[in-house]
Scaffold this motif. Structure first.
Motif, mmCIF file in Angstrom:
data_model
loop_
_atom_site.group_PDB
_atom_site.id
_atom_site.type_symbol
_atom_site.label_atom_id
_atom_site.label_comp_id
_atom_site.label_asym_id
_atom_site.label_seq_id
_atom_site.Cartn_x
_atom_site.Cartn_y
_atom_site.Cartn_z
ATOM 1 N N GLN A 159 14.058 7.676 -1.324
ATOM 2 C CA GLN A 159 13.101 8.768 -1.116
ATOM 3 C C GLN A 159 13.808 10.105 -1.281
ATOM 4 O OE1 GLN A 159 10.085 8.445 -1.124
ATOM 5 N NE2 GLN A 159 9.916 6.253 -0.762
ATOM 6 N N THR B 101 0.799 -1.227 0.000
ATOM 7 C CA THR B 101 0.000 0.000 0.000
ATOM 8 C C THR B 101 0.835 1.282 0.000
ATOM 9 O OG1 THR B 101 0.017 -0.097 2.392
ATOM 10 C CG2 THR B 101 -1.859 -1.137 1.275
ATOM 11 N N ARG C 218 8.385 5.207 6.474
ATOM 12 C CA ARG C 218 9.584 4.475 6.024
ATOM 13 C C ARG C 218 10.777 4.651 6.956
ATOM 14 N NH1 ARG C 218 10.027 1.913 1.185
ATOM 15 N NH2 ARG C 218 8.081 1.801 0.053
ATOM 16 N N ILE D 22 0.671 8.231 0.381
ATOM 17 C CA ILE D 22 1.236 9.561 0.145
ATOM 18 C C ILE D 22 0.172 10.644 0.042
ATOM 19 C CG2 ILE D 22 1.420 9.440 -2.401
ATOM 20 C CD1 ILE D 22 4.291 10.712 -0.410
ATOM 21 N N CYS E 144 3.151 1.275 3.184
ATOM 22 C CA CYS E 144 3.046 2.522 3.956
ATOM 23 C C CYS E 144 1.764 2.629 4.768
ATOM 24 C CB CYS E 144 3.239 3.705 3.023
ATOM 25 S SG CYS E 144 4.930 3.726 2.375
HETATM 26 FE FE1 SF4 Z 1 3.599 6.071 -1.230
HETATM 27 FE FE2 SF4 Z 1 5.546 7.470 -0.087
HETATM 28 FE FE3 SF4 Z 1 5.145 5.017 0.678
HETATM 29 FE FE4 SF4 Z 1 6.160 5.498 -1.768
HETATM 30 S S1 SF4 Z 1 7.100 5.942 0.230
HETATM 31 S S2 SF4 Z 1 4.579 4.072 -1.260
HETATM 32 S S3 SF4 Z 1 5.033 7.380 -2.274
HETATM 33 S S4 SF4 Z 1 3.760 6.744 0.910
#
Ligand code: SF4
Ligand code: 5AD
Length: 472
Positions: free
Chosen positions: A214, A62, A183, A65, A95
């Motif tokens: 990222q 999932t 993350r 964002i 996420c």
């Molecule tokens: Fe979505 Fe950010 Fe997770 Fe990538 S890191 S899956 S963009 S929330």
């Protein structure tokens, strides 16, 4: 699949087990995480199936964002619920899993695993617990880990173009962004480990490598050997590697030697994705981006002054709390000042746990939509003019697919532009993954159209990047 005999009923039942189906949402990091998860599951004896109906284990990777990601996940889980009673197991990873944690079990009790990306290296033990009949298995407590999810089992879906994660997590804490919460903190891989993987991929026939993070350019070599720009050059100089990209860069960490590395290393692509988010210094300040419009424009001037024609792309957010008409106008004028090759624009969406959720002066959805429309219209005008510079050029294209309806080959330029082209009559379709010089005969705001240069031969997996020789 196994058949199991039940002595009470004296009947065999088909047990769907050790098969999995995975669905992936979100960014390239998530797509690549899924490639690693697939490899790990296969190493544990699971077989991937293309249809959820055939799967014993269904994984849902999932993204949180933007928008109402959580609601979407629960909606999808409700659909899964219909499949209950068929002996299926469900895992929510990625996420939203990290963000919602055990709340997922409360709302969807038939889910067995909830795991964030920082815990995927524990998947084998989670699977063993699942197989032992345990439910409510979590992998959520690892966000402060120093380890990366680096695995030798990765199964890359494209045999020519592949991702390598070089840094995970994020320490920037932009006011709107969930990533630091989903993350975890930044952790980089050593240059040696990245280069071993890149060389292995080159040996396997990959020619195009995308370095991921990222905040990819805040990568710091834990062994202290290479700078980020030196790592780019080192990957670009591996024999067989023809294209290297990196995404996503943060302007704070964008140094001049990155542009110098692109100028000096043929395999580094003519493309930098450097999200600005807003053209207004006061909005940038409210977003905690830690740079101003002028500071960003200085980085743009380095790229514009490069020897190579480096395309620049960006992400932008409209309707951040407190963004005035004048602030928005600064974003619009920035488009003209930079002349981006592509912009990905989004309406601000408040995310759980982030500071922007609590900020006053929220902007109505109507205003956000209107700003988004104005931004996209202006950018389209700029792209229409800007892409016209390619008319008449001969551009190297990597072949990606074939569009039978249009009789066109679809490929990508080093600048990351889609190029649709036709072959001279009588020539067979060039193989997927090969490189071909294409002469551009028409330009559109979002793609280029052309013809394979006369007499050119598709080039496959060369050992060293060489310029094309067009035979006349
Ligand atoms: Fe979505 Fe950010 Fe997770 Fe990538 S890191 S899956 S963009 S929330
Ligand atoms: N609202 C809107 N857009 C967002 N992005 C990240 N978080 C948000 C949010 N809360 C956008 C940024 C980022 C891209 C991946 O998504 O532009 O660069």
């Amino acid at each position: 699949m196994q058949a199991q005999f039940d002595p009470d009923t004296e009947r065999y039942t088909v047990v769907v087990s050790k098969t999995f189906y995975i669905e992936t949402f979100g960014c390239q990091m998530n797509a690549h995480d899924s490639e690693k998860v697939i490899g790990t599951l296969e190493h544990e004896g699971y077989i991937q199936v293309p249809d959820e109906a055939e799967a014993g284990l269904i994984l849902y990777n999932t993204c949180s964002i933007r928008d109402k990601a959580e609601q979407k996940v629960f909606h999808r889980l409700n659909e899964y619920k219909r499949m209950q009673g068929e002996g299926k197991k469900f895992a929510v990873i990625g996420c939203v899993a990290q963000q919602e944690g055990e709340r997922i079990f409360e709302r969807a009790p038939y889910v067995s695993i909830v795991a964030g990306s920082a815990s995927y290296r524990n998947l084998p033990s989670m699977l063993a617990r699942l197989e032992a009949g345990e439910n409510r298995i979590t992998g959520l407590d690892d966000r402060q880990t120093d380890q990366t999810f680096d695995t030798e089992f990765t199964v890359r879906s494209n045999p020519h173009r592949g991702y390598i994660t070089i840094i995970e997590g994020c320490d920037k804490f932009c006011a709107y962004c969930v990533v630091p919460y989903t993350r975890g903190k930044e952790r980089s891989r050593t240059s040696a480990s990245v280069l071993v993987e890149a060389r292995r991929m080159a040996d396997q026939g990959f020619t195009d490598i995308q370095l991921l993070g990222q905040n990819v350019n805040s990568w710091r070599d834990p062994s202290g050997r290479l700078s980020f720009a030196e790592l780019l050059s080192a990957v670009g100089n591996i024999p067989g590697i023809r294209r290297v990209r990196f995404t996503t860069s943060h302007p704070r960490d964008f140094t001049r030697d990155i542009v110098e590395a692109i100028d000096a290393t043929p395999a580094l692509c003519d493309h930098v994705h450097l999200p600005v988010q807003s053209g207004s210094s006061s909005v940038l300040h409210a977003m905690s981006r830690e740079y101003t419009r002028e500071w960003y424009l200085e980085r743009m001037s380095w790229i514009h002054a490069a020897k190579r024609d480096i395309s620049i792309t960006s992400d932008m957010i409209v309707g951040f709390p407190g963004e005035t008409d004048a602030d928005f106008e600064e974003t619009i004028t920035l488009l003209g000042a930079v002349r981006y090759d592509a912009v990905f624009a989004f309406k601000f969406s408040p995310r759980p746990n982030t500071p922007a959720v609590h900020m006053a002066d929220s902007i109505s959805d109507e205003v956000k939509s209107e700003r988004l429309r104005i931004l996209n219209d202006r950018q389209r005008e700029i792209q229409r003019e800007h892409y016209a510079r390619h008319l008449g050029q001969t551009i190297e294209v990597m072949v990606e697919s074939f569009n039978p309806a249009r009789g066109q080959v679809v490929g990508r330029s080093t600048q990351n532009k889609t190029v649709n082209f036709t072959q001279a009559e009588g020539l067979s379709q060039p193989p997927i993954g090969s490189y071909l010089p294409v002469q551009i005969t028409r330009t559109m705001p979002n793609c280029l159209i052309g013809e394979a240069a006369p007499g050119s031969v598709p080039l496959q997996a060369t050992r060293t990047p060489q310029p094309f020789v067009v035979l006349n």
